[in-house]
Design a protein around this motif. Structure first.
Motif, PDB file in Angstrom:
ATOM      1  N   VAL A 127       7.881  -3.410  -2.954  1.00 20.38           N
ATOM      2  CA  VAL A 127       8.091  -2.014  -3.317  1.00 20.38           C
ATOM      3  C   VAL A 127       9.050  -1.985  -4.493  1.00 20.38           C
ATOM      4  CG1 VAL A 127       8.930   0.210  -2.518  1.00 20.38           C
ATOM      5  CG2 VAL A 127       7.788  -1.317  -0.924  1.00 20.38           C
ATOM      6  N   ASP A 128       8.728  -1.224  -5.544  1.00 21.94           N
ATOM      7  CA  ASP A 128       9.525  -1.291  -6.778  1.00 21.94           C
ATOM      8  C   ASP A 128      10.836  -0.519  -6.728  1.00 21.94           C
ATOM      9  OD1 ASP A 128       6.567  -1.263  -8.903  1.00 21.94           O
ATOM     10  OD2 ASP A 128       7.681  -2.917  -7.986  1.00 21.94           O
ATOM     11  N   ASP A 129      10.810   0.708  -6.225  1.00 19.67           N
ATOM     12  CA  ASP A 129      12.038   1.502  -6.246  1.00 19.67           C
ATOM     13  C   ASP A 129      12.953   1.067  -5.097  1.00 19.67           C
ATOM     14  OD1 ASP A 129      13.080   4.541  -5.073  1.00 19.67           O
ATOM     15  OD2 ASP A 129      13.564   3.925  -7.110  1.00 19.67           O
ATOM     16  N   PRO A 130      14.232   0.790  -5.375  1.00 17.97           N
ATOM     17  CA  PRO A 130      15.112   0.282  -4.298  1.00 17.97           C
ATOM     18  C   PRO A 130      15.258   1.240  -3.125  1.00 17.97           C
ATOM     19  CG  PRO A 130      16.243   0.225  -6.423  1.00 17.97           C
ATOM     20  CD  PRO A 130      14.919   0.852  -6.666  1.00 17.97           C
ATOM     21  N   GLU A 131      15.253   2.533  -3.405  1.00 19.88           N
ATOM     22  CA  GLU A 131      15.408   3.480  -2.308  1.00 19.88           C
ATOM     23  C   GLU A 131      14.150   3.498  -1.438  1.00 19.88           C
ATOM     24  OE1 GLU A 131      16.504   7.465  -3.437  1.00 19.88           O
ATOM     25  OE2 GLU A 131      18.224   7.332  -2.136  1.00 19.88           O
ATOM     26  N   GLU A 132      12.999   3.455  -2.094  1.00 19.32           N
ATOM     27  CA  GLU A 132      11.743   3.408  -1.338  1.00 19.32           C
ATOM     28  C   GLU A 132      11.641   2.112  -0.546  1.00 19.32           C
ATOM     29  OE1 GLU A 132       8.357   4.137  -3.825  1.00 19.32           O
ATOM     30  OE2 GLU A 132       9.214   6.000  -4.581  1.00 19.32           O
ATOM     31  N   ALA A 133      12.188   1.043  -1.117  1.00 19.01           N
ATOM     32  CA  ALA A 133      12.172  -0.236  -0.409  1.00 19.01           C
ATOM     33  C   ALA A 133      12.967  -0.130   0.881  1.00 19.01           C
ATOM     34  CB  ALA A 133      12.755  -1.333  -1.293  1.00 19.01           C
ATOM     35  N   TYR A 134      14.082   0.557   0.827  1.00 14.49           N
ATOM     36  CA  TYR A 134      14.875   0.743   2.041  1.00 14.49           C
ATOM     37  C   TYR A 134      14.103   1.571   3.060  1.00 14.49           C
ATOM     38  CZ  TYR A 134      18.066   2.298   5.513  1.00 14.49           C
ATOM     39  OH  TYR A 134      18.610   2.575   6.738  1.00 14.49           O
ATOM     40  N   VAL A 135      13.391   2.608   2.571  1.00 14.46           N
ATOM     41  CA  VAL A 135      12.626   3.451   3.486  1.00 14.46           C
ATOM     42  C   VAL A 135      11.583   2.607   4.222  1.00 14.46           C
ATOM     43  CG1 VAL A 135      11.046   5.418   3.638  1.00 14.46           C
ATOM     44  CG2 VAL A 135      12.982   5.527   2.109  1.00 14.46           C
ATOM     45  N   MET A 136      10.918   1.724   3.484  1.00 14.38           N
ATOM     46  CA  MET A 136       9.895   0.857   4.092  1.00 14.38           C
ATOM     47  C   MET A 136      10.530  -0.058   5.126  1.00 14.38           C
ATOM     48  SD  MET A 136       6.619   0.372   3.643  1.00 14.38           S
ATOM     49  CE  MET A 136       6.126  -0.045   5.274  1.00 14.38           C
TER      50      MET A 136
ATOM     51  N   PRO B  19      -0.258   4.514   4.650  1.00 16.15           N
ATOM     52  CA  PRO B  19      -1.596   3.925   4.767  1.00 16.15           C
ATOM     53  C   PRO B  19      -1.661   2.729   5.709  1.00 16.15           C
ATOM     54  CG  PRO B  19      -0.913   4.060   2.470  1.00 16.15           C
ATOM     55  CD  PRO B  19       0.224   4.517   3.283  1.00 16.15           C
ATOM     56  N   VAL B  20      -0.564   1.983   5.846  1.00 15.57           N
ATOM     57  CA  VAL B  20      -0.629   0.826   6.739  1.00 15.57           C
ATOM     58  C   VAL B  20      -0.917   1.302   8.160  1.00 15.57           C
ATOM     59  CG1 VAL B  20       1.896   0.790   7.059  1.00 15.57           C
ATOM     60  CG2 VAL B  20       0.563  -1.239   7.505  1.00 15.57           C
ATOM     61  N   GLY B  21      -0.372   2.453   8.495  1.00 12.98           N
ATOM     62  CA  GLY B  21      -0.666   3.031   9.797  1.00 12.98           C
ATOM     63  C   GLY B  21      -2.134   3.386   9.911  1.00 12.98           C
ATOM     64  N   ALA B  22      -2.653   3.999   8.838  1.00  7.99           N
ATOM     65  CA  ALA B  22      -4.053   4.421   8.862  1.00  7.99           C
ATOM     66  C   ALA B  22      -4.981   3.231   8.987  1.00  7.99           C
ATOM     67  CB  ALA B  22      -4.387   5.192   7.589  1.00  7.99           C
ATOM     68  N   LEU B  23      -4.709   2.210   8.188  1.00 10.01           N
ATOM     69  CA  LEU B  23      -5.603   1.049   8.196  1.00 10.01           C
ATOM     70  C   LEU B  23      -5.602   0.380   9.563  1.00 10.01           C
ATOM     71  CD1 LEU B  23      -4.667  -0.253   4.669  1.00 10.01           C
ATOM     72  CD2 LEU B  23      -6.860   0.685   5.358  1.00 10.01           C
ATOM     73  N   SER B  24      -4.424   0.226  10.138  1.00 18.29           N
ATOM     74  CA  SER B  24      -4.370  -0.386  11.475  1.00 18.29           C
ATOM     75  C   SER B  24      -5.056   0.508  12.486  1.00 18.29           C
ATOM     76  CB  SER B  24      -2.931  -0.589  11.929  1.00 18.29           C
ATOM     77  OG  SER B  24      -2.149  -1.057  10.885  1.00 18.29           O
ATOM     78  N   ALA B  25      -4.777   1.822  12.368  1.00 18.64           N
ATOM     79  CA  ALA B  25      -5.310   2.740  13.367  1.00 18.64           C
ATOM     80  C   ALA B  25      -6.833   2.792  13.328  1.00 18.64           C
ATOM     81  CB  ALA B  25      -4.729   4.129  13.138  1.00 18.64           C
ATOM     82  N   LEU B  26      -7.402   2.725  12.135  1.00 20.76           N
ATOM     83  CA  LEU B  26      -8.850   2.872  12.028  1.00 20.76           C
ATOM     84  C   LEU B  26      -9.589   1.587  12.384  1.00 20.76           C
ATOM     85  CD1 LEU B  26      -9.144   5.006   8.803  1.00 20.76           C
ATOM     86  CD2 LEU B  26      -9.698   5.681  11.128  1.00 20.76           C
ATOM     87  N   PHE B  27      -9.050   0.481  11.921  1.00 20.79           N
ATOM     88  CA  PHE B  27      -9.817  -0.755  12.097  1.00 20.79           C
ATOM     89  C   PHE B  27      -9.387  -1.564  13.314  1.00 20.79           C
ATOM     90  CE2 PHE B  27     -12.241  -0.045   8.548  1.00 20.79           C
ATOM     91  CZ  PHE B  27     -11.450   0.392   7.504  1.00 20.79           C
TER      92      PHE B  27
ATOM     93  N   ARG C 289       6.880   7.596  -1.487  1.00 19.66           N
ATOM     94  CA  ARG C 289       7.639   8.640  -2.168  1.00 19.66           C
ATOM     95  C   ARG C 289       7.630   9.911  -1.332  1.00 19.66           C
ATOM     96  NH1 ARG C 289      10.515   9.956  -6.628  1.00 19.66           N
ATOM     97  NH2 ARG C 289      11.058   7.811  -6.331  1.00 19.66           N
ATOM     98  N   ARG C 290       6.488  10.186  -0.728  1.00 19.83           N
ATOM     99  CA  ARG C 290       6.388  11.386   0.089  1.00 19.83           C
ATOM    100  C   ARG C 290       7.303  11.272   1.307  1.00 19.83           C
ATOM    101  NH1 ARG C 290       0.713  13.218   2.591  1.00 19.83           N
ATOM    102  NH2 ARG C 290       1.101  11.333   3.778  1.00 19.83           N
ATOM    103  N   LEU C 291       7.350  10.084   1.892  1.00 18.99           N
ATOM    104  CA  LEU C 291       8.222   9.871   3.043  1.00 18.99           C
ATOM    105  C   LEU C 291       9.686   9.988   2.632  1.00 18.99           C
ATOM    106  CD1 LEU C 291       7.802   9.336   5.995  1.00 18.99           C
ATOM    107  CD2 LEU C 291       8.038   6.902   5.563  1.00 18.99           C
TER     108      LEU C 291
ATOM    109  N   SER D  88       0.814  -1.221   0.000  1.00 19.67           N
ATOM    110  CA  SER D  88       0.000   0.000   0.000  1.00 19.67           C
ATOM    111  C   SER D  88       0.848   1.271   0.000  1.00 19.67           C
ATOM    112  CB  SER D  88      -0.922   0.011   1.216  1.00 19.67           C
ATOM    113  OG  SER D  88      -0.146   0.045   2.392  1.00 19.67           O
ATOM    114  N   GLY D  89       2.132   1.120   0.168  1.00 20.83           N
ATOM    115  CA  GLY D  89       2.954   2.330   0.274  1.00 20.83           C
ATOM    116  C   GLY D  89       3.103   3.075  -1.044  1.00 20.83           C
TER     117      GLY D  89
END
Lengths: 470, 240
Positions: free
Chosen positions: B126-135, B172-180, B62-64, B55-56
């Protein structure tokens, strides 16, 4: 010829001597005087010289620089003032016999333009099929002047016509002759010149325009264009021009022959200043980075200290290497160095005169209109002005009209004003559209670009429209 | 589920070791599937990881990443790419640190809750290697938030941290966990949660420095109150 209002009291009318008492100042009369020897001024001169109706006119060509020295142009590296020559301008150059005199080995044809959005990196590819005439050429300004000048002088030699180069010429003032109302150019080097038509091809700060009191409304962009001459490591894409639309302004990479290239980076003035202050190797890295990185990244790099560039160099190296490993869009060849002292910047603006012509005066090229360099049409529209003015004058002479008469000049104004105005407007809106950093705008913009990229018919239509001339 | 994915996979090249490229349709299914499983069985940490990975993209990670690129420490983390494992943290050394340091509190918390920094699954979708590291970094730092804020790993504790993460970093993973997630709490727990923990998480999430830009490995020997002050975060209010 005196006013009679107060003369009722005088018994004898005052006799005014009409002959000049200072006979030591030489006076020359010309049919047409062209002020400015940039590509547009020279193209107009060559156009008039090759046209069967106007070739017998007496034409003076003025400039404050000694343009004739361009005949000895023998360069080592490429000039940082380059322009793109579209197909229409090229065919005009061919017809006036100037194209063959240009240094051909210094002209770079290109057949592809890749334009991409700096935020989403969605690309539009303009591609020409392989065996067609190139859509445009990259040329140095001075190469165009070289070809035009040589063609004019060669014809002058052969035909002994009346096309006079009065260079260098120091113009002190321009007035209207009291008897004939013709423009009178007072110079300290060539005496006083009277002319039936005064043409201002003298660029942005045209003195002819000032003399004619023609207003030039417009606005300054909060941007400077940074230019320079580059060398690339390996020219694997010799006939591709790139343009990346960053939110701070578009950045264009333009190929030159061999492993050379030039660039135009439109950017905020304070950032332009920073770029000019960077040492050459750091600047090269920065330029490479500007084609790859996100704006957020570039913003951070711009804020870094430039006096001690080691940290900046390290950051640039790291970011460029990281991005190159996961590149998903086309970028220009890697730039390896910049020719020392070739970096310069100039302020950008959009401006358009209200009138191109007045009695005995005509304006063409940058004297009449200034535009953003993002579409590379500033000089091309000027060359088309020269072509149109030549045609209007040719038609006037055929009909026995005075070349300076407003009736001779109006057709020129009519044929160019609207087209130039539309082009300036479109370039301005493109610039404004891509300057927006808003994510909604950039998504819609990218979607538009993707759809446009997929419709090859529309792209071909636009390409041929621009090539045929604005 | 893994088998199905591998069969249906497109001929896209992986960008880093362990990368599993997904088509948009596969991604939608994966997000939905892992969200449902995560809700039904919240002890399935791997489901939450998969949810995070899939979901990232394309917008949130990218924003993170951009937030990291605008921060000096964030850029340092991206350049050095540190990984949090029991080996890299040197747990025995942490156990020798004074009681008030972040490192000691962290290792005590790990020992008490019987967890380990090695249980985080690697990023795959996650497709982009840099974003994968961020995750990956995002997941690995999660325990530090617990230690920093003194939060236990029961349901309320986890949900409070998830709220904090979502408000602070927007994934979004935070949001989904937080809401449900709170639907699994009983009435008393839910009331307490609403009254105390949500306000705490929102307040701190907004005010605190972007948590992913904290170079935890360099803060281990520092006094915990100093660290909290630097990050602008408060310790959690007690559960009862």
């Amino acid at each position: 010829m005196m006013r009679m209002s107060n003369s009722a009291l005088r018994i004898y009318p005052k006799l005014t001597r009409l002959f000049a008492t200072q006979t030591s100042i030489p006076k020359s009369d010309y049919d047409i005087t062209i002020v400015g020897t940039g590509p547009v001024g020279l193209a107009l001169a060559a156009g008039l010289q090759t046209n069967p109706y106007t070739r017998s006119l007496k034409v003076a060509i003025l400039d404050n620089k000694n343009t004739l020295m361009i005949q000895d142009w023998n360069p080592t590296s490429y000039s940082n003032r380059c322009v793109s020559v579209m197909a229409r301008s090229r065919s005009f150059f061919e017809r006036i016999g100037a194209w063959e005199h240009m240094r051909q080995e210094r002209l770079q044809p290109f057949q592809h333009i890749y334009a991409y959005d700096g935020i989403t990196n969605s690309t539009v590819h303009f591609d020409q099929p392989k065996n067609t005439d190139p859509m445009a050429f990259m040329a140095e300004n001075v190469n165009l002047q070289y070809g035009l000048l040589r063609s004019i002088l060669k014809r002058k030699d052969i035909r002994q016509d009346n096309f006079d180069f009065l260079v260098p010429c120091n113009i002190e003032k321009i007035t209207r002759d009291e008897n004939t109302n013709a423009p009178s150019i007072h110079t300290s080097t060539h005496g006083v010149l009277r002319t039936r038509l005064l043409v201002g091809a003298d660029g942005r700060n045209s003195i002819v325009r000032q003399f004619a009191k023609i207003a030039m409304p417009g606005w300054a962009y909060p941007a400077h264009g940074v230019v320079g001459t580059l060398r690339v490591a390996q020219n694997n894409l010799p006939s591709v021009a790139f343009q990346r639309f960053l939110p701070t302004g578009p950045l264009a990479y333009l190929p030159l022959p061999g492993n050379n290239a030039t660039f135009v980076w439109s950017i905020y003035p304070e950032l332009a200043k920073k770029l000019l202050a960077l040492p050459d190797p750091t600047f090269v890295k920065f330029l490479n980075a500007a084609f790859l990185l996100d704006q957020v990244d570039l913003d951070y790099l711009f804020k870094m200290d430039i006096v001690e560039p080691n940290n900046l160099d390290k950051q640039l190296d790291w970011r460029i290497e990281t991005k190159r490993r996961s590149l998903s869009f086309d970028t220009p060849p890697q730039i390896s160095e910049i020719v020392p002292n070739s970096r310069a910047s100039f302020p950008l603006r959009m401006a358009h005169v209200d009138e191109y012509v007045k009695e005995s005066v005509a304006l063409c090229g940058d004297a009449a209109h200034n535009t953003h360099p993002l579409a590379g049409q500033g000089m091309n529209t000027g060359i088309q002005d020269a072509e149109a003015l030549t045609n209007a004058l040719s038609s006037a002479i055929q009909h026995g009209q005075d070349p300076g008469s407003i009736f001779s000049l109006q057709p020129y104004y009519r044929s160019r004003y609207f087209k130039n105005h539309v082009y300036l407007g479109v370039a301005d809106k493109f610039h404004k559209l891509y300057a927006l950093d808003n994510s909604v705008v950039s998504s819609v913009r990218s979607l538009g670009m993707s759809l446009f990229d997929r419709s090859s018919k529309v792209k071909q239509a636009i390409l041929s429209m621009v090539a045929k001339g604005i | 589920m893994n088998v199905i994915i591998h069969i249906v996979i497109l001929a896209k090249k992986p960008n880093y070791p362990g990368h599993v490229p997904l088509s948009p349709l596969q991604r939608i299914f994966l997000v939905a599937g892992s969200a449902i499983m995560g809700l039904k069985a919240p002890w399935r940490g791997d489901m939450i990881s998969i949810l995070g990975d899939s979901s990232g993209q394309p917008f949130f990670l990218r924003r993170l990443l951009k937030q990291m690129l605008s921060d000096e420490t964030g850029r340092q983390i991206l350049m050095e790419k540190p990984r949090i494992t029991s080996a890299s943290l040197n747990l025995p050394f942490l156990r020798t640190l004074p009681l008030n340091t972040l490192g000691r509190i962290y290792v005590d918390w790990i020992d008490r809750e019987h967890v380990s920094p090695d249980t985080r699954s690697p990023t795959r979708y996650v497709d982009d290697p840099e974003e994968a590291y961020v995750m990956q970094r995002y997941r690995e730092c999660h325990d530090f938030y617990h230690a920093l804020c003194h939060m236990p790993t029961n349901i309320e504790g986890e949900l409070a941290i998830k709220w904090l993460e979502f408000v602070n970093m927007g994934l979004p993973v935070g949001a989904l966990s937080a809401l449900f997630g709170p639907f699994r709490l009983n009435c008393n727990q839910a009331a307490l949660f609403r009254k105390i923990y949500i306000p705490w998480a929102v307040r701190n999430g907004l005010v605190a420095k972007t948590l992913i830009n904290v170079y935890w490995e360099k803060e281990l020997t520092r006094d915990i109150n100093e660290v909290r002050q630097k990050i602008r975060i408060e310790a959690a209010p007690p559960l009862h």
